[in-house]
Design an enzyme around this catalytic site. Sequence first.
Site, PDB file in Angstrom:
ATOM      1  N   HIS A 402     -11.838 -19.377  29.371  1.00  0.00           N
ATOM      2  CA  HIS A 402     -12.026 -18.144  30.133  1.00  0.00           C
ATOM      3  C   HIS A 402     -13.057 -18.244  31.245  1.00  0.00           C
ATOM      4  O   HIS A 402     -13.270 -17.271  31.966  1.00  0.00           O
ATOM      5  CB  HIS A 402     -12.458 -17.000  29.209  1.00  0.00           C
ATOM      6  CG  HIS A 402     -11.351 -16.448  28.378  1.00  0.00           C
ATOM      7  ND1 HIS A 402     -10.504 -15.462  28.834  1.00  0.00           N
ATOM      8  CD2 HIS A 402     -10.927 -16.759  27.134  1.00  0.00           C
ATOM      9  CE1 HIS A 402      -9.628 -15.166  27.883  1.00  0.00           C
ATOM     10  NE2 HIS A 402      -9.857 -15.947  26.843  1.00  0.00           N
ATOM     11  N   LYS A 592     -16.623  -2.554  35.875  1.00  0.00           N
ATOM     12  CA  LYS A 592     -16.543  -3.832  35.160  1.00  0.00           C
ATOM     13  C   LYS A 592     -17.959  -4.182  34.747  1.00  0.00           C
ATOM     14  O   LYS A 592     -18.906  -3.527  35.185  1.00  0.00           O
ATOM     15  CB  LYS A 592     -15.942  -4.924  36.046  1.00  0.00           C
ATOM     16  CG  LYS A 592     -16.583  -5.006  37.435  1.00  0.00           C
ATOM     17  CD  LYS A 592     -15.918  -6.055  38.313  1.00  0.00           C
ATOM     18  CE  LYS A 592     -14.598  -5.635  38.889  1.00  0.00           C
ATOM     19  NZ  LYS A 592     -13.509  -6.543  38.565  1.00  0.00           N
ATOM     20  N   ARG A 593     -18.126  -5.183  33.898  1.00  0.00           N
ATOM     21  CA  ARG A 593     -19.474  -5.599  33.555  1.00  0.00           C
ATOM     22  C   ARG A 593     -20.273  -5.857  34.828  1.00  0.00           C
ATOM     23  O   ARG A 593     -19.723  -6.280  35.841  1.00  0.00           O
ATOM     24  CB  ARG A 593     -19.447  -6.871  32.703  1.00  0.00           C
ATOM     25  CG  ARG A 593     -19.129  -6.609  31.233  1.00  0.00           C
ATOM     26  CD  ARG A 593     -19.098  -7.909  30.444  1.00  0.00           C
ATOM     27  NE  ARG A 593     -18.186  -8.851  31.074  1.00  0.00           N
ATOM     28  CZ  ARG A 593     -18.528 -10.084  31.462  1.00  0.00           C
ATOM     29  NH1 ARG A 593     -19.747 -10.537  31.258  1.00  0.00           N
ATOM     30  NH2 ARG A 593     -17.646 -10.874  32.034  1.00  0.00           N
ATOM     31  N   LYS A 598     -19.715 -10.851  40.126  1.00  0.00           N
ATOM     32  CA  LYS A 598     -18.742  -9.793  40.401  1.00  0.00           C
ATOM     33  C   LYS A 598     -19.128  -8.991  41.648  1.00  0.00           C
ATOM     34  O   LYS A 598     -18.346  -8.199  42.163  1.00  0.00           O
ATOM     35  CB  LYS A 598     -18.597  -8.885  39.189  1.00  0.00           C
ATOM     36  CG  LYS A 598     -17.903  -9.569  37.999  1.00  0.00           C
ATOM     37  CD  LYS A 598     -17.810  -8.641  36.800  1.00  0.00           C
ATOM     38  CE  LYS A 598     -17.142  -9.254  35.573  1.00  0.00           C
ATOM     39  NZ  LYS A 598     -15.671  -9.255  35.614  1.00  0.00           N
ATOM     40  N   THR A 700      -8.615  -8.541  34.572  1.00  0.00           N
ATOM     41  CA  THR A 700      -7.483  -7.726  34.126  1.00  0.00           C
ATOM     42  C   THR A 700      -7.641  -6.299  34.630  1.00  0.00           C
ATOM     43  O   THR A 700      -6.655  -5.580  34.751  1.00  0.00           O
ATOM     44  CB  THR A 700      -7.372  -7.707  32.582  1.00  0.00           C
ATOM     45  OG1 THR A 700      -8.662  -7.416  32.030  1.00  0.00           O
ATOM     46  CG2 THR A 700      -6.853  -9.027  32.057  1.00  0.00           C
ATOM     47  N   LYS A 704      -4.777  -3.374  35.985  1.00  0.00           N
ATOM     48  CA  LYS A 704      -4.684  -1.971  35.550  1.00  0.00           C
ATOM     49  C   LYS A 704      -4.639  -1.041  36.761  1.00  0.00           C
ATOM     50  O   LYS A 704      -3.848  -0.090  36.800  1.00  0.00           O
ATOM     51  CB  LYS A 704      -5.889  -1.600  34.677  1.00  0.00           C
ATOM     52  CG  LYS A 704      -6.026  -2.425  33.404  1.00  0.00           C
ATOM     53  CD  LYS A 704      -7.413  -2.192  32.756  1.00  0.00           C
ATOM     54  CE  LYS A 704      -7.705  -3.252  31.705  1.00  0.00           C
ATOM     55  NZ  LYS A 704      -9.132  -3.268  31.294  1.00  0.00           N
TER      56      LYS A 704
HETATM   57  C1  PLP Z   1     -10.100  -4.147  31.548  1.00  0.00           C
HETATM   58  C2  PLP Z   1     -11.477  -3.990  31.080  1.00  0.00           C
HETATM   59  C3  PLP Z   1     -12.441  -4.940  31.394  1.00  0.00           C
HETATM   60  C4  PLP Z   1     -12.156  -6.130  32.280  1.00  0.00           C
HETATM   61  O1  PLP Z   1     -12.346  -5.735  33.621  1.00  0.00           O
HETATM   62  P1  PLP Z   1     -12.470  -6.789  34.808  1.00  0.00           P
HETATM   63  O2  PLP Z   1     -12.472  -5.932  36.029  1.00  0.00           O
HETATM   64  O3  PLP Z   1     -11.268  -7.656  34.748  1.00  0.00           O
HETATM   65  O4  PLP Z   1     -13.741  -7.515  34.630  1.00  0.00           O
HETATM   66  C5  PLP Z   1     -13.734  -4.757  30.945  1.00  0.00           C
HETATM   67  N1  PLP Z   1     -14.061  -3.680  30.197  1.00  0.00           N
HETATM   68  C6  PLP Z   1     -13.154  -2.733  29.889  1.00  0.00           C
HETATM   69  C7  PLP Z   1     -13.589  -1.564  29.086  1.00  0.00           C
HETATM   70  C8  PLP Z   1     -11.837  -2.852  30.311  1.00  0.00           C
HETATM   71  O5  PLP Z   1     -10.949  -1.914  29.981  1.00  0.00           O
END
Ligand code: PLP
Length: 854
Positions: A402, A592-593, A598, A700, A704
Amino acid sequence: MIYIACNTPWTAGVREGLDADGPLGSDRKDSDVTDDIATPDASVPDFLATPSVAEVEALRQAIRAKLVYQVAGREERANARDWFQAATLATRDRIVDRWRAANDETAAQGHRRVCYLSMEFLIGRLLSDALGNLGLTETMRQALAGLGVDLEDVFAQEPDAALGNGGLGRLAACFMESMASIGIPAIGYGIRYENGLFRQLIQDGRQREVPEDWLSLGNPWEFQRSGIFYDIGFGGHVTQGPDGAMEWHPGEVVRAIAYDTPVVGWRGQWVNTLRLWSARATDPLQLEAFNKGDHIGAQADRVRAEAISRVLYPGDDTPAGQELRLRQEYFFASASLQDMIRRHLRMDGDIATLAAKNAVQLNDTHPAIGVAELMRLLVDLHGMEWERAWDIARATFSYTNHTLMPEALESWPVALMERMLPRNMQIIYLINARHLEQARAEGLIDGQLSSVSLIDEQHGRRVRMGHLAFVGSHKVNGVSALHTGLMKTTVFAELDRACPGRIVNKTNGITFRRWLMRANPGLTRLIVDTIGPRVLDDAERLEDLAPHARDASFQAAFAQQRRVAKEALAKVVQDRTGIVVDPAALFDVQIKRIHEYKRQLLNILQTVALYNAMRAQPMGNWAPRVKIFAGKAAPSYHQAKLIIRLANDVSKVINSDPTVRGLLKVAFLPNYNVTLAESIIPAADLSEQISTAGLEASGTGNMKFALNGALTIGTLDGANVEISERVGLDNIFIFGLKAAQAVAMRQDGYDARVTVAGSDDLQEVLRAISDGVFSPEEPDRYRGLVEGLLAHDSFLVTADFDSYVAAQHLVARKWERPSEWWRSAVMNTARVAWFSSDRTIREYADEIWDLPVR
Ligand SMILES: *Cc1c(COP(=O)(O)O)cnc(C)c1O
């Protein structure tokens, strides 16, 4: 075909599973059941169907019974939490018989089963997911309404199970749902952390972490399997018996106890298991010591053992923290493999067929110690010859990588391993010796041999867990095309040469049931009304939306759904932050985190640049925009926490500046988790996916947003590359350095000062932040941050700034032309079907697990 009922109506094959209120082994007859639950038309999503009066009444009675006999509540006094418990227990009953049927079918047919080992499962809430997949949402709504209870209030009672950090854990949860939906027999293995990821509070603009005790009121989903437990050893020493067999005498033994949660797939046709391990002391109380008055000392073993399943990611900046982390990894890997072997022997009786009947997927390196552990179990406990055991291990394991970021590549000090897992360490040496011998035979020489070795001799002798997972697996996968390509040229280059063909790509995916159907029922309804309900079973049909993308009335309907979601989000923003936002504005979202790679900082800098421009031209014709941020920073990650604080400080100043006239608002929403994501994503117009190219393995979140029709502004990183190929460059805003350019730039010693000197706008932005415009009460608060950026801009924020600002201008231009904007929005939804985790799982099944799929 490994499916209960593939093309038959969705209740066939598991009819006995429809018993509403009986425990396992109910003796109700089919005829009773079909009176209660009509067979819904398989082509109609349940929120469009009208449940029968009898169905609703049956469910209502089941809930009542649960309330009285299991929650011990009184209808007239029950609160929403009680109703949540009762409704969940009644729902769970409707899953249990299907669950047993799926297990029976797997056993009877001798199907190969997937064991998905993951340190994290970021599950979120389950009730709406389960009801949706069972087709019972509307039935439940009406059943509760008759009791004077609102379904949404009940949903809101469920704690968000956050047994993970972010993308990796959410992927595991999406995969579990997809495996159940496709009908692949699978068991997810992880740890039942009492405290999952912390709850984030924002106080005075800063992150504060408090424990999230999701289990405090009980968890109605899980079954404690008191009879399923394994003893896990630590420490001690190894002896050799007269027959040459090695024997490990652990100095400490901890017991792993199973807790099972059923995972029900789409239309309720298949149910898998999520099995989480909880740690207990084998001897929780030294009674003699206790009675002698040492009340605390007598419980020390219990505390030490239970610490293993206490928290997700114990702080690992101390040796004790690192040790606990390794204990967690070994604990759950060993328990899961022992469980797999026990089940296999019960069903098959022959250890030799273990690999034929079981596929173990290692989600990242956290369970990689399992490679050595399986060898220990096979050779030491089952008396298998080494070569045969190794063939079985290799055929069983596969490993998903990952990240390629050096600081995230797991390795453990040899000394710690020798102390905590002496036998496993011996086995790692044996694996390594044979592996190096083979590599030498393949023609690798000194430098290459040290880079493929499982032991890193450069940094004080450490075991490379990625290498162990690689060598012990028959397939190793990256999670996007770009990432897999980089695996072959960087960290795993020599191993790839030594084992050609082992590395494959499996681009990540998301489950559309949760991320479209449940998160965005309004848009789902519009889609079904437009192209028909088949899309609910076959995501590829989303493509049928494309011809409607230019249709003005369809665009208006699409925009209307967004508007509804934005109004709902505006309320959430106001409730949680007090900030008032205009639902007509462009919602520009980065959730996101929080991590430097990022690049939330890049987004904040652009926000300040926009603010400066607005102040320079206060009467300008600015398109209203809301910048929305959410995300947690690791508790010990100082820089990420400072970025959170900056976002909040910038928010405070901009939101209250009258010259802006409310045309720019900034909101940082606290406590990002799956539930919050579900309410933000349908309301997003613009999706920020702006990592330094080459550093986001897949992402991911990007999928979404695109699925819900947000336009992406992003770099060519991770799965953004594949998203842009599918949606087309007209429907996405790509900017910035490409991965290869970013690598070259970092290698050549990029100088941010030169870049900044050439950009008046950026200079002004950095000066304002550095001089305390956003922190008047402490003007130096961000001086260090800006100086650091100029001195070593490792993530190329300044290098990409101009390109990002230019792309943001294009965003604003497009937003001013609604028919173009909405056409692109529709095309995003229409063209991202490939990012369904059903597709990803089918690829794993086909190319890694060697499983038949429909
Ligand atoms: C989808 C998701 C992530 C991953 O988000 P990225 O933008 O791909 O880093 C992290 N936390 C939650 C709660 C998510 O639903």
